[in-house]
Design an enzyme around this catalytic site. Structure first.
Site, PDB file in Angstrom:
ATOM      1  CD  GLU A  40      29.120  81.864  52.502  1.00  0.00           C
ATOM      2  OE1 GLU A  40      28.845  80.755  52.032  1.00  0.00           O
ATOM      3  OE2 GLU A  40      29.994  82.603  52.035  1.00  0.00           O
ATOM      4  NE  ARG A 265      22.626  69.129  52.206  1.00  0.00           N
ATOM      5  CZ  ARG A 265      23.604  70.035  52.230  1.00  0.00           C
ATOM      6  NH1 ARG A 265      24.847  69.658  52.043  1.00  0.00           N
ATOM      7  NH2 ARG A 265      23.345  71.291  52.424  1.00  0.00           N
ATOM      8  CE  LYS A 275      22.911  79.007  50.924  1.00  0.00           C
ATOM      9  NZ  LYS A 275      23.987  79.417  51.825  1.00  0.00           N
TER      10      LYS A 275
END
Length: 563
Positions: A40, A265, A275
RNA sequence: AGCCUGGUGGUGUAAUGGUAGCACAGGAGUUUUUGGUACUCUCAGUCGGGGUUCGAAUCCCUGCCGGGCUGCCA
């Protein structure tokens, strides 16, 4: 061919590659392999993304397939063109090529809208007037099943009209949603009539003000994969609970059905990689920006001097599995050193200069000695380095009262100045505070180049710079940003910023490097012998100000032994 | 609590019913004009308990522990 077979049987495949290989061999999707990297555009890419990029592009490459770059831009609230640009830059920098296959989820907004309409017509979606809190109330929780929305049984006609009006901007944000009609009693909360369209009167970086409604991730992702003919949709573990939804849309819509596969991850010691947390580091000024060399962003790592090769090697070495992991940062550093050891040119420099006068060297004389550019790569040849009566060595390389096994310079001891001469320390000059300010040495003219014809050996070899030609440089030394290997794990009431290392950046303005360093372009890696790997920072101004970053220190068994 | 998911040296990852291997980290040494590199050696592991089997990290049962999920984020 024989070789290939052997390689294949010898090299164990991770669970995803095993699956991909099977699918290809079984002729699933006509033997086609097609992956995608779908970030994104709401932030900068970091090391965790690198793992995903290397996985997706790597698999495409290994199995003779394709990999798309797709920006998952379904939420205009946080997305920016600035990020979209940086993402493309970073993926290319890492060394991957999506060729002409650069897409946006927003490319499919019309198709997605049509599919939503189809769902409504089939009675599988409805417009819901519940507000945020009411919806949450009716959704139930982990143990209690949900209750159906009172708007669930609106007629197809009414739903169609309302959805159309949502699209045209006829309703305020938050007042209505389009929901898939699935199962309010499902133990998987994602299946309790999930929202698939929400009203957002926001300008979209790509589609401008054309749309007043935007599809949710769940309604956009699988379908985007499907449209692009993706065969294997690889994502991280937290999307596991979304797979039933992913599958439901593909099946209900009767469209190509890619296989979603989840993997764990990347987590790494001494860094944060979410983030949200990285944003706080930037906004609260704990770092200088997204490209601060201490950040795990690709932009930061690039500025720090990490090479794409090192990051790719690391991404492969961290492995791939479903279990949660915490990779030690040492592995990353190892990958960088291994890459740079082979490729970085060597230069001489001293971080904390200590003046040395060679009393028996003729005053006013200057000569040039030959220095090896890279012992690991003889093809890089040698260069000339100037030498004269006054030089500087590093303060660390002299001790007035040395401990056992100290091989460097001390009173009466002889060491080799790399590529130059043997020197012996004769005298120490101190200032009024007792600080050593200068050393008087003698040199052995016979030892030019660094070897004595009489076969006499010295234990220590140290680097130096010529006082007459050395260039002053600001050196930025980086240490781990956090003191705790797992900075996110804080005590009750604590915050990850409590674990910040106050000494993660040390700026040294007095360093001296050999003059040829100024010819190295910003970003190009070099080793300052015995100190570490460096690169010139883009903040440098050629001819005026040299600023260099230490990418990683050399391994130092002496320092380690003396801890 | 319900559902999902996962547990192999310090860390990560192989071995899919047949010798528990590799890498990083740690330790020791050899070489060395970088106390770097390279090379050699070394330390160290199948979450517990049952079961099936000639044989189990692997299959079954059970317990324990970790992670994820209650956005109109992705």
């Amino acid at each position: 061919m024989q070789n290939n077979d052997q390689e294949e049987t010898e090299k164990p495949l991770d669970f995803i590659r095993t699956r991909v290989k099977e699918d290809k061999e079984n002729g699933k999707n006509d033997g086609r392999i097609h992956t995608r990297f779908p970030p994104e555009p709401n932030g900068y890419l970091h090391l965790g993304h690198a793992k995903s990029i290397c996985l997706n592009f790597g698999i495409a490459d290994e199995f003779d397939g394709l990999c798309n770059l797709r920006l998952d831009d379904t939420n205009p609230v946080a997305e920016k063109t600035e990020y979209a640009q940086a993402i493309q830059e970073d993926v290319r920098w890492l060394g991957f090529d999506w060729e002409e296959r650069f897409f946006h989820a927003s490319d499919y907004f019309q198709q997605l809208y049509d599919w939503a309409t189809k769902l409504i017509e089939e009675g599988k979606a409805f417009v819901c007037d519940l507000n945020f809190d009411e919806m949450r109330e009716l959704r139930g929780n982990l143990t209690e099943s949900g209750k159906e929305s009172p708007y669930r049984n609106r007629s197809v006609e009414e739903n169609l009209q309302l959805f159309q009006k949502m699209k045209e901007g006829g309703f305020p944000e938050g007042s209505k949603t389009l929901r898939a009609k699935i199962d309010m009693t499902s133990p998987n909360l994602n299946l309790r009539d999930p929202v698939i369209y929400r009203i957002l009167h926001k300008e979209h970086p790509k589609t401008g003000n054309q749309w007043k409604i935007y599809p949710s991730y769940d309604f956009a992702h699988g379908q985007s994969d499907s449209i692009e003919g993706i065969t294997h949709s690889l994502c991280t573990l937290e999307f596991e609970h979304h797979r039933p939804l992913y599958d439901w849309f593909c099946e209900t819509l009767f469209i190509h059905h890619p296989q979603q596969i989840e993997f764990a991850r990347l987590n790494m010691t001494y860094v944060v990689m979410s983030k949200r947390k990285m944003l706080r580091l930037v906004e609260e000024g704990h770092v200088d920006g997204w490209d601060d060399p201490r950040m795990a962003t690709l932009q930061g790592m690039r500025r720090r001097g990490y090479t794409p090769e090192a990051i790719r090697e690391f991404s492969e070495r961290v492995g791939l599995a479903k279990r949660e992991n915490m990779i030690e940062v040492e592995l990353l550093e190892h990958c960088l050193r291994a890459d740079l050891n082979k490729r970085a040119v060597r230069r001489l420099g001293v971080l904390n200069p200590l003046k040395v006068v060679i009393e028996n060297y003729p005053e006013g004389q200057t000569e040039e000695v030959d220095a090896v550019n890279n012992p690991e790569d003889p093809e890089t040849g040698t260069r000339k380095v100037s030498f004269s009566r006054e030089i500087f060595i590093d303060q660390n390389d002299f001790m007035e009262d040395p401990p056992k096994k100290y091989f460097r310079l001390s009173p009466g001891k002889e060491v080799r100045l790399k590529y130059a001469y043997y020197v012996t320390c004769k005298e120490i000059i101190k200032d009024e505070n007792g600080q050593i300010v200068e050393l008087i040495c003698t040199y052995d003219p016979e030892s030019r180049g660094g070897d004595s014809p009489d076969g006499r050996k010295v234990k220590g070899t140290i680097q130096w710079v010529d006082a007459a030609t050395a260039v002053k440089s600001e050196v930025r030394l980086y240490d781990r940003l956090f003191l705790d290997p797992n900075p996110e794990e804080t005590e009750d009431g604590g915050d990850f910023t409590d674990n910040l290392n106050p000494e993660s950046l040390q700026i040294n303005g007095n360093a001296l490097v050999e003059s040829s360093v100024v010819d190295l372009p910003p970003g190009a890696p070099y080793q300052l012998e015995r100190i570490g790997y460096f690169c010139t920072d883009p903040d440098s101004i050629k001819g005026t100000q040299l600023i260099i970053n230490r990418s990683v220190a050399m391994r130092d068994s002496w320092a380690k032994a003396n801890k």
